[in-house]
Write an enzyme that holds these catalytic residues in place. Structure first.
Site, PDB file in Angstrom:
ATOM      1  CD  GLU A 129      34.553  46.437   3.721  1.00 21.04           C
ATOM      2  OE1 GLU A 129      34.836  46.056   2.573  1.00 21.04           O
ATOM      3  OE2 GLU A 129      33.445  46.229   4.249  1.00 21.04           O
ATOM      4  CE  LYS A 141      35.224  42.898  -0.197  1.00 26.53           C
ATOM      5  NZ  LYS A 141      34.144  43.886   0.101  1.00 26.53           N
ATOM      6  CB  CYS A 191      32.751  43.035   3.427  1.00 24.18           C
ATOM      7  SG  CYS A 191      31.045  43.549   3.236  1.00 24.18           S
TER       8      CYS A 191
END
Length: 330
Positions: A46, A128, A162
């Site tokens: 990430e 995200k 995540c």
């Protein structure tokens, strides 16, 4: 369906906490190393470029200004020379590369996942959708346009970062597009051992529920890097553990043992026939679904901060033509 066997690589290495250029060099070296081992899909952690904002987890907001501004300066613009270098490496090696970056878009930063196909084209740029906890001080939010599965040389690939995996509807949006390989990204070297356990559970569950392979990559920090983020031993504890680089089959099993400490590259052969084997028993968006009872509404439009109207005359309402109305009372 992709080729019967796909060789995948999940990379767990440390970024260069001092520069974007240094981390890009590590990315290019890892692509070369994995490709030499026959990898066709190579996954990085990430926001690996330039680095995950570890400082935001341990420093109070009033002390974050300088590091946040430095992250702006080192962040990646898409497209740029850095993304072109990765695209060139993917094309030269004939591999699919999934890379997490801190993307700078003028005055905002985003947690962005980039999927480069084996011909070097950027198949997907997604952000995200909801940064987690401390991350909300750092990144803006993505939109539904990024919840997309793309066709690549290795098959249909989807990606989440995540704790997006804790949004079941985000995962389901990818399931409905029949992903064959799901890519997960986590920061690594964060929170402690409990984080690694949670990552493992999450990745194995998604593989089972989606009926796909999962290739997940987490980052790693050296002791010297941890000390550079904070010199407080109590805070340094929050920058260790939490590593779970793993490759999971559609049956929820580790294809190879996971990597939880140190640097390395996991290599595994994915038998894509297992996708159908799993879905024969349980297809969450097919024969196991009940759309008349439960279904997802996915707004896939890109978010726009402005809707520009160039011609003011278009704001003038046009009178409706006369319409004859039938007298239903006669």
């Amino acid at each position: 369906m992709s080729a019967p066997i796909v060789r995948a690589a999940a990379v767990q290495i440390a970024p260069d906490l001092t520069s974007r250029a240094g981390t890009i060099e590590r990315v290019l070296n890892a692509i070369a190393e994995a490709a030499e081992k026959g990898a066709e899909l190579i996954v990085f952690p990430e926001t690996f470029v330039p680095y995950y904002p570890y400082f935001s987890f341990v420093l109070p907001p009033i002390q974050q200004g300088a590091e946040h501004l430095r992250l702006y300066e080192e962040a990646v613009v898409v497209p740029s020379a850095e993304t072109q270098a990765v695209a060139d490496a993917a094309r030269k090696r004939g591999v699919v590369v999934v890379l997490g970056v801190n993307e700078r878009d003028n005055g905002s930063l985003y947690n962005t996942q980039l999927i480069f196909d084996a011909d070097g084209t950027l198949a997907l740029k997604r952000r995200k959708i909801t940064p987690t906890y401390h991350e909300r001080m750092i990144w803006g939010q993505g939109d539904g346009a990024g919840l997309k599965v793309v066709e690549t040389k290795v098959g249909r690939v989807g990606a989440l970062a995540c704790w997006e995996h804790y949004n079941p509807l985000a995962r389901y949006a990818l399931m409905t597009q029949h992903e064959e390989i799901h890519v997960g990204h986590f920061p690594g070297s964060l929170v402690g051992p409990i984080f690694a356990e949670q990552i493992e559970i999450t990745m194995r569950h998604h593989a089972l529920e989606s009926g796909c392979f999962v290739v997940n990559s987490t980052g790693w920090l050296t002791e010297e890097q941890i000390a550079s983020v904070s010199d407080d031993p109590a805070l340094q504890k929050g920058l260790r553990g939490g590593c779970m680089t793993c490759i999971i089959s559609p049956e929820g099993r580790h294809v190879v043992p996971p990597l939880t400490e140190g640097e390395g590259i996991l290599i595994a052969d994915l038998d894509m026939r297992l996708v159908t084997k799993r879905k024969r028993m349980m297809d969450s968006v097919g024969h196991y679904a009940r759309p008349e009872l439960l279904h997802l509404v996915h707004d896939a439009r890109p978010a726009q901060t402005v809707h520009r109207i160039e011609d003011p005359s278009s704001l003038i309402a046009t009178p409706a033509p006369d319409v004859e109305v039938e007298d239903v009372c006669s």
